[in-house]
Design a protein around this motif. Structure first.
Motif, PDB file in Angstrom:
ATOM      1  N   ASN A  64     -20.850  -7.408  25.109  1.00 35.56           N
ATOM      2  CA  ASN A  64     -20.920  -7.523  26.449  1.00 35.56           C
ATOM      3  C   ASN A  64     -20.334  -6.188  27.115  1.00 35.56           C
ATOM      4  O   ASN A  64     -19.521  -5.668  26.788  1.00 35.56           O
ATOM      5  N   ILE A  65     -21.336  -5.650  27.765  1.00 39.55           N
ATOM      6  CA  ILE A  65     -21.013  -4.125  28.315  1.00 39.55           C
ATOM      7  C   ILE A  65     -19.807  -4.092  29.170  1.00 39.55           C
ATOM      8  O   ILE A  65     -19.017  -2.991  29.176  1.00 39.55           O
ATOM      9  N   GLU A  66     -19.445  -4.966  29.988  1.00 42.76           N
ATOM     10  CA  GLU A  66     -18.549  -4.809  30.711  1.00 42.76           C
ATOM     11  C   GLU A  66     -17.016  -4.996  29.947  1.00 42.76           C
ATOM     12  O   GLU A  66     -16.055  -4.119  29.906  1.00 42.76           O
ATOM     13  N   ASP A  67     -17.128  -5.670  28.861  1.00 48.13           N
ATOM     14  CA  ASP A  67     -15.950  -5.924  27.839  1.00 48.13           C
ATOM     15  C   ASP A  67     -15.763  -4.518  27.155  1.00 48.13           C
ATOM     16  O   ASP A  67     -14.715  -4.078  26.882  1.00 48.13           O
ATOM     17  N   ILE A  68     -17.276  -3.962  26.803  1.00 54.66           N
ATOM     18  CA  ILE A  68     -16.855  -2.670  25.862  1.00 54.66           C
ATOM     19  C   ILE A  68     -16.435  -1.487  26.624  1.00 54.66           C
ATOM     20  O   ILE A  68     -15.865  -0.688  26.231  1.00 54.66           O
ATOM     21  N   LEU A  69     -16.889  -1.386  27.949  1.00 49.63           N
ATOM     22  CA  LEU A  69     -16.762  -0.425  28.504  1.00 49.63           C
ATOM     23  C   LEU A  69     -15.510  -0.261  29.791  1.00 49.63           C
ATOM     24  O   LEU A  69     -15.002   0.666  30.251  1.00 49.63           O
ATOM     25  N   SER A  70     -15.038  -1.596  29.859  1.00 52.11           N
ATOM     26  CA  SER A  70     -14.110  -1.621  31.263  1.00 52.11           C
ATOM     27  C   SER A  70     -12.559  -0.655  30.957  1.00 52.11           C
ATOM     28  O   SER A  70     -12.332  -0.550  31.956  1.00 52.11           O
ATOM     29  N   ASP A  71     -12.328  -0.531  29.826  1.00 52.16           N
ATOM     30  CA  ASP A  71     -11.059   0.348  29.543  1.00 52.16           C
ATOM     31  C   ASP A  71     -11.233   1.762  29.959  1.00 52.16           C
ATOM     32  O   ASP A  71     -10.171   2.478  29.724  1.00 52.16           O
ATOM     33  N   PHE A  72     -12.349   2.528  29.932  1.00 48.89           N
ATOM     34  CA  PHE A  72     -12.917   3.759  30.182  1.00 48.89           C
ATOM     35  C   PHE A  72     -12.727   4.355  31.653  1.00 48.89           C
ATOM     36  O   PHE A  72     -12.747   3.447  32.717  1.00 48.89           O
ATOM     37  N   SER A  73     -11.970   5.572  31.797  1.00 55.29           N
ATOM     38  CA  SER A  73     -11.847   6.236  33.244  1.00 55.29           C
ATOM     39  C   SER A  73     -13.341   6.021  33.681  1.00 55.29           C
ATOM     40  O   SER A  73     -14.378   6.163  33.137  1.00 55.29           O
ATOM     41  N   TYR A  74     -13.499   5.605  35.044  1.00 50.37           N
ATOM     42  CA  TYR A  74     -14.602   5.803  35.734  1.00 50.37           C
ATOM     43  C   TYR A  74     -15.411   4.667  35.307  1.00 50.37           C
ATOM     44  O   TYR A  74     -16.636   4.658  35.783  1.00 50.37           O
ATOM     45  N   SER A  75     -15.151   3.580  34.608  1.00 49.52           N
ATOM     46  CA  SER A  75     -16.034   2.793  34.120  1.00 49.52           C
ATOM     47  C   SER A  75     -16.797   1.895  35.313  1.00 49.52           C
ATOM     48  O   SER A  75     -17.789   1.443  35.179  1.00 49.52           O
ATOM     49  N   GLU A  76     -16.030   1.715  36.328  1.00 56.66           N
ATOM     50  CA  GLU A  76     -16.594   1.005  37.544  1.00 56.66           C
ATOM     51  C   GLU A  76     -17.529   1.472  38.122  1.00 56.66           C
ATOM     52  O   GLU A  76     -18.713   1.032  38.684  1.00 56.66           O
ATOM     53  N   LEU A  77     -17.825   2.878  37.832  1.00 56.37           N
ATOM     54  CA  LEU A  77     -18.862   3.771  38.356  1.00 56.37           C
ATOM     55  C   LEU A  77     -20.060   3.751  37.338  1.00 56.37           C
ATOM     56  O   LEU A  77     -21.337   3.615  37.958  1.00 56.37           O
ATOM     57  N   PHE A  78     -19.929   3.673  36.076  1.00 48.24           N
ATOM     58  CA  PHE A  78     -20.916   3.835  35.333  1.00 48.24           C
ATOM     59  C   PHE A  78     -21.305   2.728  34.510  1.00 48.24           C
ATOM     60  O   PHE A  78     -22.643   2.325  34.048  1.00 48.24           O
ATOM     61  N   ILE A  79     -20.366   1.532  34.403  1.00 49.17           N
ATOM     62  CA  ILE A  79     -21.177   0.351  33.823  1.00 49.17           C
ATOM     63  C   ILE A  79     -22.453  -0.258  34.459  1.00 49.17           C
ATOM     64  O   ILE A  79     -23.339  -0.648  33.637  1.00 49.17           O
ATOM     65  N   PRO A  80     -22.643  -0.405  35.935  1.00 49.13           N
ATOM     66  CA  PRO A  80     -23.765  -0.537  36.334  1.00 49.13           C
ATOM     67  C   PRO A  80     -24.946   0.207  36.041  1.00 49.13           C
ATOM     68  O   PRO A  80     -25.993  -0.305  35.604  1.00 49.13           O
ATOM     69  N   ARG A  81     -24.671   1.304  35.578  1.00 47.12           N
ATOM     70  CA  ARG A  81     -25.852   2.359  35.228  1.00 47.12           C
ATOM     71  C   ARG A  81     -26.260   2.084  33.843  1.00 47.12           C
ATOM     72  O   ARG A  81     -27.262   2.274  33.529  1.00 47.12           O
ATOM     73  N   ILE A  82     -25.152   1.781  33.179  1.00 44.81           N
ATOM     74  CA  ILE A  82     -25.452   1.624  31.708  1.00 44.81           C
ATOM     75  C   ILE A  82     -26.180   0.143  31.459  1.00 44.81           C
ATOM     76  O   ILE A  82     -27.043  -0.115  30.991  1.00 44.81           O
ATOM     77  N   THR A  83     -25.819  -0.807  32.495  1.00 46.66           N
ATOM     78  CA  THR A  83     -26.214  -2.213  32.286  1.00 46.66           C
ATOM     79  C   THR A  83     -27.919  -1.887  32.743  1.00 46.66           C
ATOM     80  O   THR A  83     -28.891  -2.688  31.945  1.00 46.66           O
ATOM     81  N   GLU A  84     -28.200  -1.129  33.700  1.00 48.85           N
ATOM     82  CA  GLU A  84     -29.609  -0.875  34.017  1.00 48.85           C
ATOM     83  C   GLU A  84     -30.341  -0.228  33.090  1.00 48.85           C
ATOM     84  O   GLU A  84     -31.390  -0.625  32.844  1.00 48.85           O
TER      85      GLU A  84
END
Length: 129
Positions: A64-84
């Motif tokens: 799950n992308i959110e589980d994978i990336l949520s602990d990184f700095s600025y993740s709230e900004l780039f998770i949607p872009r990686i998901t896309e």
């Protein structure tokens, strides 16, 4: 390849946290000259600013992308872009290692790096601002 406001992301499988740390570790000569990490050499970009890298290793693979990336700095900004970028909220396979390189836009000289103890694949570069 330095590029303000961009983040390049790699997903993969590593045998251990130590193995992942050694993969991204930049060593120095006695004179203070940098010796590129295996990561920089294998993806053919060489040196990168050590202050701009974050890594993560999980004992249990995740998809799950959110589980994978949520602990990184600025993740709230780039998770949607990686998901896309990957056309979905999860991968069809599990990964246990992530490399995130900030202010860096990798030009995809090489998409994958595979050896016996680590496998890394470029996911892409997206804005994080």
């Amino acid at each position: 390849m330095e590029f303000d406001g961009m983040v390049s992301i790699w997903f993969g499988i590593s045998e251990s946290l130590q193995n992942l740390e050694e993969y991204v570790d930049i060593k120095y000569t006695e004179d203070g000259d940098a010796i590129d990490s295996k990561f920089g050499m294998n993806f053919e970009f060489g040196y990168y600013d050590e202050d701009n890298i974050e890594i993560c290793f999980n004992e249990d693979p995740k998809n799950n992308i959110e589980d994978i990336l949520s602990d990184f700095s600025y993740s709230e900004l780039f998770i949607p872009r990686i998901t896309e970028l990957i056309n979905g909220k999860s991968l069809s396979y599990g990964i246990n290692s992530v490399i995130v390189l900030y202010d860096f836009k990798y030009d995809e000289v090489k998409r994958e790096d595979k050896s016996k103890d680590i496998q890394m694949e470029l996911i892409g570069a997206v804005p994080y601002e």
